[in-house]
Design an enzyme around this catalytic site. Structure first.
Site, PDB file in Angstrom:
ATOM      1  N   SER A 243      59.855  28.277  49.468  1.00  0.00           N
ATOM      2  CA  SER A 243      59.709  27.340  48.254  1.00  0.00           C
ATOM      3  C   SER A 243      58.517  28.045  47.638  1.00  0.00           C
ATOM      4  O   SER A 243      57.708  28.593  48.266  1.00  0.00           O
ATOM      5  CB  SER A 243      59.819  25.928  48.527  1.00  0.00           C
ATOM      6  N   CYS A 244      58.458  27.388  46.305  1.00  0.00           N
ATOM      7  CA  CYS A 244      57.315  27.838  45.473  1.00  0.00           C
ATOM      8  C   CYS A 244      57.077  27.000  44.497  1.00  0.00           C
ATOM      9  O   CYS A 244      57.416  25.788  44.468  1.00  0.00           O
ATOM     10  CB  CYS A 244      57.276  29.316  45.205  1.00  0.00           C
TER      11      CYS A 244
END
Length: 301
Positions: A243-244
């Site tokens: 994720s980011c």
């Protein structure tokens, strides 16, 4: 360790090539995509035979939520216009950009993910991008190629990503390792989002830490990569969720773990912190600890 390119040698939908390999294969039957973030950079210089394609077509707003990946039928016309076919390799490369200087190093992994997410299985990433190509004596051109339209059809590879409901239900499972690819300062504090910090349980693994300090398009040596991922206990037996902020930085780590390292269970939470933080009741955590001394709920402004 000496590598035989394209790397890895095993069956893999994304592989990496170096500049020496490309010098001997530049005239192979493949599509070449220049994914520099501004058309003026492409006009100044590009690889012979390369067509320019901006990564931004891969995503759009959906129901008001920005940055959502488009389905294969929406992206297919763009791939066709630059000569992508289902049976030929597609080489992607980028550069900081000689005109605008907007390139941050993620264009290559973003486009490779967009291709494979839509069912292509022969993507090649130029390790080091155009900077390393030029540094090693590779030639560029300002001539525009004559491109024959492709026949890309595509199919959505739903096993590559995890949606919000499943993510929320499974992210805290014992065998799941949730990684956050954003810079550590954003992970710990305030970024562009209404809420600060990170998703509870997410481990900080900045994508740039895996890349050369001087060239964010070039992977670090394998020994250094193994040392970095060992510190966050990213082992092949775990289910890795990348994720980011918006799903873009996570493409770097998705490609690394799934294709470069060959981990069996890797997915992207495409909604990432943008989607998570859009729900007022979802907690976020500030500071370096994945869960913090106490989970902190930050209210939507």
């Amino acid at each position: 360790m000496e590598k035989n390119y394209p790397y890895p040698q095993r069956n893999s939908s994304v592989k990496w090539v170096d500049t020496e390999w490309l010098k001997g294969h530049l005239n192979d039957d493949m599509a070449i995509l220049d994914v520099q973030p501004n058309i003026h950079d492409y006009i100044v210089e590009h690889l012979p035979g390369a067509a320019h394609l901006d990564q931004e077509f891969l995503r759009s707003s959906l129901g008001g939520l920005p940055g959502q990946f488009m389905p294969p039928e929406a992206v297919a016309p763009y791939f066709n216009r630059v000569g992508v076919t289902m049976d030929r390799p597609v080489l992607v490369y980028s550069c900081k950009g000689p005109s605008k200087g907007w390139g941050d190093g993620l264009e290559q992994t973003m486009m490779a993910y967009g291709l494979t997410r839509s069912g292509h299985d022969k993507a090649l990433i130029l390790d080091g991008g155009l900077e390393k190509w030029k540094a090693n004596g590779g030639q560029t051109t300002q001539q525009f190629p004559r491109i024959k339209e492709g026949d890309f059809r595509g199919r959505e590879m739903k096993e590559f990503y995890v949606g919000y409901d499943e993510f929320k239900r499974t992210k805290d499972d014992d065998n799941v390792l949730l990684l956050d690819a954003r810079p550590a300062a954003v992970y710990e504090g305030k970024g562009a989002w209404p809420k600060a910090g990170h998703i509870p349980g997410a481990i900080s693994l900045p994508w740039a830490s895996l890349m050369s300090k001087d060239n964010p398009r070039e992977l670090k040596p394998d020994g250094e990569i193994q040392e970095i991922i060992g510190k966050v206990e990213a082992t092949p037996d775990r289910s890795i969720i990348c994720s980011c902020g918006t799903g873009r930085e996570a493409t770097n780590e998705f490609n690394l773990f799934k294709w470069y390292l060959g981990y069996p269970d890797v997915r992207i939470y495409e909604g990432s912190f943008t989607e998570w933080s859009s729900y007022p009741d979802n907690p976020t955590v500030t500071g370096p600890d994945p869960r913090g001394p106490e989970q902190q709920v930050v209210q939507q402004r």
